[in-house]
Design a protein around this motif. Structure first.
Motif, PDB file in Angstrom:
ATOM      1  N   ILE A 376       0.837  -1.209   0.000  1.00 33.21           N
ATOM      2  CA  ILE A 376       0.000   0.000   0.000  1.00 33.21           C
ATOM      3  C   ILE A 376       0.864   1.249   0.000  1.00 33.21           C
ATOM      4  O   ILE A 376       0.634   2.198  -0.747  1.00 33.21           O
ATOM      5  CB  ILE A 376      -0.961  -0.009   1.210  1.00 33.21           C
ATOM      6  N   ARG A 377       1.912   1.254   0.859  1.00 34.22           N
ATOM      7  CA  ARG A 377       2.785   2.427   0.931  1.00 34.22           C
ATOM      8  C   ARG A 377       3.543   2.629  -0.388  1.00 34.22           C
ATOM      9  O   ARG A 377       3.727   3.756  -0.845  1.00 34.22           O
ATOM     10  CB  ARG A 377       3.790   2.277   2.078  1.00 34.22           C
ATOM     11  N   ALA A 378       3.985   1.529  -1.009  1.00 37.73           N
ATOM     12  CA  ALA A 378       4.696   1.632  -2.281  1.00 37.73           C
ATOM     13  C   ALA A 378       3.779   2.208  -3.361  1.00 37.73           C
ATOM     14  O   ALA A 378       4.209   3.038  -4.179  1.00 37.73           O
ATOM     15  CB  ALA A 378       5.215   0.258  -2.702  1.00 37.73           C
ATOM     16  N   GLU A 391       9.915  -8.819  -0.661  1.00 39.98           N
ATOM     17  CA  GLU A 391      10.180  -9.856   0.340  1.00 39.98           C
ATOM     18  C   GLU A 391      11.311  -9.429   1.285  1.00 39.98           C
ATOM     19  O   GLU A 391      11.259  -9.688   2.486  1.00 39.98           O
ATOM     20  CB  GLU A 391      10.542 -11.179  -0.354  1.00 39.98           C
ATOM     21  N   GLU A 392      12.340  -8.773   0.740  1.00 35.49           N
ATOM     22  CA  GLU A 392      13.451  -8.308   1.575  1.00 35.49           C
ATOM     23  C   GLU A 392      12.966  -7.233   2.563  1.00 35.49           C
ATOM     24  O   GLU A 392      13.338  -7.249   3.748  1.00 35.49           O
ATOM     25  CB  GLU A 392      14.566  -7.758   0.694  1.00 35.49           C
ATOM     26  N   LEU A 393      12.130  -6.321   2.086  1.00 35.46           N
ATOM     27  CA  LEU A 393      11.572  -5.281   2.967  1.00 35.46           C
ATOM     28  C   LEU A 393      10.679  -5.904   4.037  1.00 35.46           C
ATOM     29  O   LEU A 393      10.677  -5.461   5.192  1.00 35.46           O
ATOM     30  CB  LEU A 393      10.785  -4.260   2.143  1.00 35.46           C
ATOM     31  N   THR A 394       9.928  -6.929   3.655  1.00 37.47           N
ATOM     32  CA  THR A 394       9.075  -7.630   4.622  1.00 37.47           C
ATOM     33  C   THR A 394       9.934  -8.279   5.711  1.00 37.47           C
ATOM     34  O   THR A 394       9.608  -8.203   6.901  1.00 37.47           O
ATOM     35  CB  THR A 394       8.217  -8.702   3.916  1.00 37.47           C
ATOM     36  N   ARG A 395      11.038  -8.903   5.300  1.00 32.00           N
ATOM     37  CA  ARG A 395      11.939  -9.532   6.279  1.00 32.00           C
ATOM     38  C   ARG A 395      12.505  -8.496   7.247  1.00 32.00           C
ATOM     39  O   ARG A 395      12.540  -8.718   8.462  1.00 32.00           O
ATOM     40  CB  ARG A 395      13.080 -10.231   5.541  1.00 32.00           C
ATOM     41  N   LEU A 396      12.896  -7.342   6.708  1.00 30.31           N
ATOM     42  CA  LEU A 396      13.423  -6.272   7.562  1.00 30.31           C
ATOM     43  C   LEU A 396      12.339  -5.746   8.500  1.00 30.31           C
ATOM     44  O   LEU A 396      12.615  -5.407   9.652  1.00 30.31           O
ATOM     45  CB  LEU A 396      13.961  -5.127   6.691  1.00 30.31           C
ATOM     46  N   GLY A 397      11.111  -5.691   7.998  1.00 28.22           N
ATOM     47  CA  GLY A 397      10.002  -5.227   8.837  1.00 28.22           C
ATOM     48  C   GLY A 397       9.729  -6.163   9.998  1.00 28.22           C
ATOM     49  O   GLY A 397       9.416  -5.723  11.104  1.00 28.22           O
ATOM     50  N   VAL A 398       9.868  -7.471   9.749  1.00 29.36           N
ATOM     51  CA  VAL A 398       9.643  -8.468  10.803  1.00 29.36           C
ATOM     52  C   VAL A 398      10.796  -8.471  11.797  1.00 29.36           C
ATOM     53  O   VAL A 398      10.592  -8.452  13.017  1.00 29.36           O
ATOM     54  CB  VAL A 398       9.450  -9.871  10.187  1.00 29.36           C
ATOM     55  N   GLU A 399      12.041  -8.505  11.285  1.00 31.64           N
ATOM     56  CA  GLU A 399      13.215  -8.630  12.153  1.00 31.64           C
ATOM     57  C   GLU A 399      13.550  -7.330  12.876  1.00 31.64           C
ATOM     58  O   GLU A 399      14.047  -7.354  14.008  1.00 31.64           O
ATOM     59  CB  GLU A 399      14.425  -9.087  11.327  1.00 31.64           C
ATOM     60  N   ALA A 405      11.428  -0.494   7.594  1.00 30.66           N
ATOM     61  CA  ALA A 405      11.222  -1.020   6.239  1.00 30.66           C
ATOM     62  C   ALA A 405      10.578   0.034   5.341  1.00 30.66           C
ATOM     63  O   ALA A 405      10.975   0.200   4.178  1.00 30.66           O
ATOM     64  CB  ALA A 405      10.362  -2.276   6.286  1.00 30.66           C
ATOM     65  N   VAL A 406       9.583   0.762   5.866  1.00 31.56           N
ATOM     66  CA  VAL A 406       8.910   1.809   5.086  1.00 31.56           C
ATOM     67  C   VAL A 406       9.890   2.924   4.732  1.00 31.56           C
ATOM     68  O   VAL A 406       9.907   3.434   3.612  1.00 31.56           O
ATOM     69  CB  VAL A 406       7.694   2.363   5.863  1.00 31.56           C
ATOM     70  N   GLN A 407      10.744   3.294   5.685  1.00 35.21           N
ATOM     71  CA  GLN A 407      11.695   4.386   5.460  1.00 35.21           C
ATOM     72  C   GLN A 407      12.752   4.028   4.409  1.00 35.21           C
ATOM     73  O   GLN A 407      13.305   4.916   3.762  1.00 35.21           O
ATOM     74  CB  GLN A 407      12.392   4.759   6.778  1.00 35.21           C
ATOM     75  N   LEU A 408      13.037   2.744   4.233  1.00 31.98           N
ATOM     76  CA  LEU A 408      14.063   2.337   3.261  1.00 31.98           C
ATOM     77  C   LEU A 408      13.571   2.391   1.814  1.00 31.98           C
ATOM     78  O   LEU A 408      14.382   2.370   0.884  1.00 31.98           O
ATOM     79  CB  LEU A 408      14.540   0.913   3.564  1.00 31.98           C
ATOM     80  N   MET A 409      12.262   2.459   1.597  1.00 33.14           N
ATOM     81  CA  MET A 409      11.731   2.369   0.237  1.00 33.14           C
ATOM     82  C   MET A 409      12.188   3.531  -0.643  1.00 33.14           C
ATOM     83  O   MET A 409      12.611   3.321  -1.783  1.00 33.14           O
ATOM     84  CB  MET A 409      10.199   2.297   0.273  1.00 33.14           C
ATOM     85  N   PHE A 436      21.720   3.215   5.690  1.00 30.44           N
ATOM     86  CA  PHE A 436      20.861   3.676   6.782  1.00 30.44           C
ATOM     87  C   PHE A 436      20.570   2.505   7.724  1.00 30.44           C
ATOM     88  O   PHE A 436      19.832   1.587   7.371  1.00 30.44           O
ATOM     89  CB  PHE A 436      19.548   4.246   6.230  1.00 30.44           C
ATOM     90  N   VAL A 437      21.156   2.564   8.911  1.00 32.06           N
ATOM     91  CA  VAL A 437      21.028   1.455   9.857  1.00 32.06           C
ATOM     92  C   VAL A 437      19.800   1.642  10.728  1.00 32.06           C
ATOM     93  O   VAL A 437      19.252   2.736  10.823  1.00 32.06           O
ATOM     94  CB  VAL A 437      22.295   1.336  10.738  1.00 32.06           C
ATOM     95  N   ASP A 438      19.383   0.554  11.383  1.00 32.02           N
ATOM     96  CA  ASP A 438      18.249   0.640  12.303  1.00 32.02           C
ATOM     97  C   ASP A 438      18.772   0.897  13.718  1.00 32.02           C
ATOM     98  O   ASP A 438      19.973   1.039  13.960  1.00 32.02           O
ATOM     99  CB  ASP A 438      17.415  -0.641  12.241  1.00 32.02           C
ATOM    100  N   LEU A 439      17.849   0.954  14.653  1.00 28.55           N
ATOM    101  CA  LEU A 439      18.197   1.288  16.042  1.00 28.55           C
ATOM    102  C   LEU A 439      19.170   0.272  16.631  1.00 28.55           C
ATOM    103  O   LEU A 439      20.133   0.638  17.310  1.00 28.55           O
ATOM    104  CB  LEU A 439      16.913   1.353  16.885  1.00 28.55           C
ATOM    105  N   ARG A 440      18.954  -1.010  16.342  1.00 28.48           N
ATOM    106  CA  ARG A 440      19.800  -2.068  16.920  1.00 28.48           C
ATOM    107  C   ARG A 440      21.252  -1.911  16.468  1.00 28.48           C
ATOM    108  O   ARG A 440      22.178  -1.980  17.280  1.00 28.48           O
ATOM    109  CB  ARG A 440      19.242  -3.436  16.506  1.00 28.48           C
ATOM    110  N   GLU A 441      21.454  -1.676  15.159  1.00 30.07           N
ATOM    111  CA  GLU A 441      22.815  -1.501  14.642  1.00 30.07           C
ATOM    112  C   GLU A 441      23.444  -0.207  15.156  1.00 30.07           C
ATOM    113  O   GLU A 441      24.654  -0.133  15.374  1.00 30.07           O
ATOM    114  CB  GLU A 441      22.795  -1.497  13.112  1.00 30.07           C
ATOM    115  N   SER A 442      22.609   0.820  15.365  1.00 36.23           N
ATOM    116  CA  SER A 442      23.116   2.088  15.891  1.00 36.23           C
ATOM    117  C   SER A 442      23.642   1.903  17.315  1.00 36.23           C
ATOM    118  O   SER A 442      24.688   2.448  17.676  1.00 36.23           O
ATOM    119  CB  SER A 442      22.002   3.143  15.862  1.00 36.23           C
TER     120      SER A 442
END
Length: 455
Positions: A376-378, A391-399, A405-409, A436-442
């Protein structure tokens, strides 16, 4: 023989349309069927079936006038659609339902008191629908001719003097000759043949409704497509105006400020309580006479735990007043201190206010729900994704998180564009995730270079 001059031709580059896409611009409602059951994907909403069905019950209670003295609290982890549900409630109540969204931190202003900020937000959330009957000339423009004269101070400039206009309905046709004021309005509104307009017979005010569907050859018009009006051209028409209580407060306060300024008295930015009292009395009088109706809107306060004990006390009292909007709070906190005190309470909200709230829970999204949200966002942001990229964005959204995931699009789209691709691939998503890393990597980065970072 002199050189033949070339024709002046300039190529005009296409202008790219600028479109602001908000985080919840795709929300059209709660996505419920006629029995109040949530569809998996509908009206821009995905999943959260229990929370959406609960919000649907709240909407029905509001419509039946059974929400007086109550509010709603939406509780859940970050990125689980709390704001989307609040927007959905407002959309379900109607297009002209006032919806005011604010953060709990917005009340801390250096210019206004906390209670004044909240009071203005409450008043913005209550609409007043005025109805009046006016004699108007309404129809589709069949002919329009405007007569010009030379400007009295500049003979090289022509100004409109009058206009002849033929208005047509399915049953009637009428030719009007109008003066300079109306002719100027017709030019300003760019009225042309095929437009549907109406002119107030008393004030001469011109309103452009839209354009006849039969005249709209392309779907790029700024005006909506409408059918030709029926009945007589000259008729009594019910005119509807929508204002908020805050609009009326400001109008009354401006009159007082003008007098105060003339007398040299100080002017305050806050609206006096007696002005609001006068507005309330006038509105109640109009409602009793049947000339207006109140439209309770939605005041949505996100990060409600940022409010302090004084603000919560004010909201508790405001909810019990006659003129009160539907209060919707949202928070992602568990047991935490009530701001301004040392008392711990669920969600940082006093118990006497919690007792007045219907609490709706949101839960983390599943992989299937995240995939649909990303689709929907895409589509909303016009980002073409390949199946592997989705599928890669979905995996990032789950993990990691849905928001990540939305911000990476958009970064992934730019990377694909640089490589000359029209569709985002999985390589573009992975490359964007490296930049662009996520909070965990930061956090890992901070721990790795803890000794070199300033403290």
């Amino acid at each position: 023989m002199g050189a033949k001059s070339m024709a002046a031709i300039k190529e005009v580059k296409p202008v790219k349309e600028t479109r602001r896409v908000g985080a919840h611009s795709h929300i059209r409602g709660l996505g419920l069927d006629e029995n109040g059951h949530a569809k998996f994907v509908a009206d821009g909403m995905v999943g959260q079936t229990e929370a959406r069905e609960a919000a649907g019950i709240v909407v029905q209670m509001i419509r039946e006038g059974k929400m007086a003295g109550r509010g709603v609290l939406i509780v859940g982890p970050s990125g689980t659609g709390k704001t989307a549900i609040a927007v959905g409630i407002a959309k379900e109540l109607g297009e002209d339902t006032p919806f005011v969204a604010m953060s709990g931190s917005e009340i801390y202003s250096s210019e206004l008191k906390k209670t004044e900020v909240l009071m203005q937000a409450l008043r913005k959330s209550i609409g007043v629908r005025f109805r009046e009957r006016r004699t108007v000339y309404e129809g589709a423009v069949k002919q329009l001719r405007i007569a010009y004269v030379k400007h009295p101070f500049n003979p090289y400039v022509k100004v409109p003097r009058e206009a002849e206009i033929v208005l047509e309905t399915t049953d009637d046709s009428l030719k009007l000759r109008v003066g300079e004021e109306i002719a100027v309005q017709l030019l300003q509104l760019r009225v042309r043949r095929g437009d549907v307009i109406w002119i107030d017979a008393e004030t001469g005010e011109v309103h452009k409704v839209g354009r006849l569907c039969s005249e709209s050859r392309y779907d790029i018009s700024a005006y909506r497509c409408v059918e030709k009006p029926s009945g007589s051209v000259k008729k009594d028409k019910e005119i509807v105006h929508m204002l908020t209580l805050h609009d009326l407060d400001v109008a009354y306060a401006a009159q007082r400020a003008a007098v105060a300024s003339f007398l040299g008295m100080p002017i305050t930015r806050e609206i006096p309580s007696d002005v609001r009292q006068r507005v309330d009395e006038e509105v109640k009088k109009l409602v009793n006479e049947g000339r207006a109706e109140l439209v309770p809107g939605v005041l949505f306060i996100d990060d409600a735990h940022m409010l302090d004990i004084e603000a919560f006390s004010f909201l508790t009292r405001a909810m019990e007043s006659e003129l009160a909007p539907i209060l919707v709070l949202a928070t992602n906190r568990g047991m935490t201190k009530i701001r301004g005190t040392d008392i711990e309470a669920p969600h940082g909200i006093p118990l006497d206010l919690l007792d007045r709230l219907l609490i709706i829970r949101t839960r983390p999204y599943t992989a299937e729900e995240i995939r649909e949200i990303l689709k929907i966002r895409a589509d909303e942001e016009e980002i073409p994704l390949s199946d592997d990229a989705l599928e890669e964005l979905t995996r990032l959204g789950v993990e990691r998180s849905l928001r990540y995931a939305v911000q990476l699009m958009e970064p992934a789209r730019i990377l694909a564009e640089r490589e000359g691709r029209t569709k985002v691939t999985v390589e573009d998503v992975k490359k964007a995730a490296k930049y662009f890393v996520d909070l965990r990597e930061s956090v890992q980065y901070i721990q790795q270079y803890e000794e070199k970072l300033l403290k």
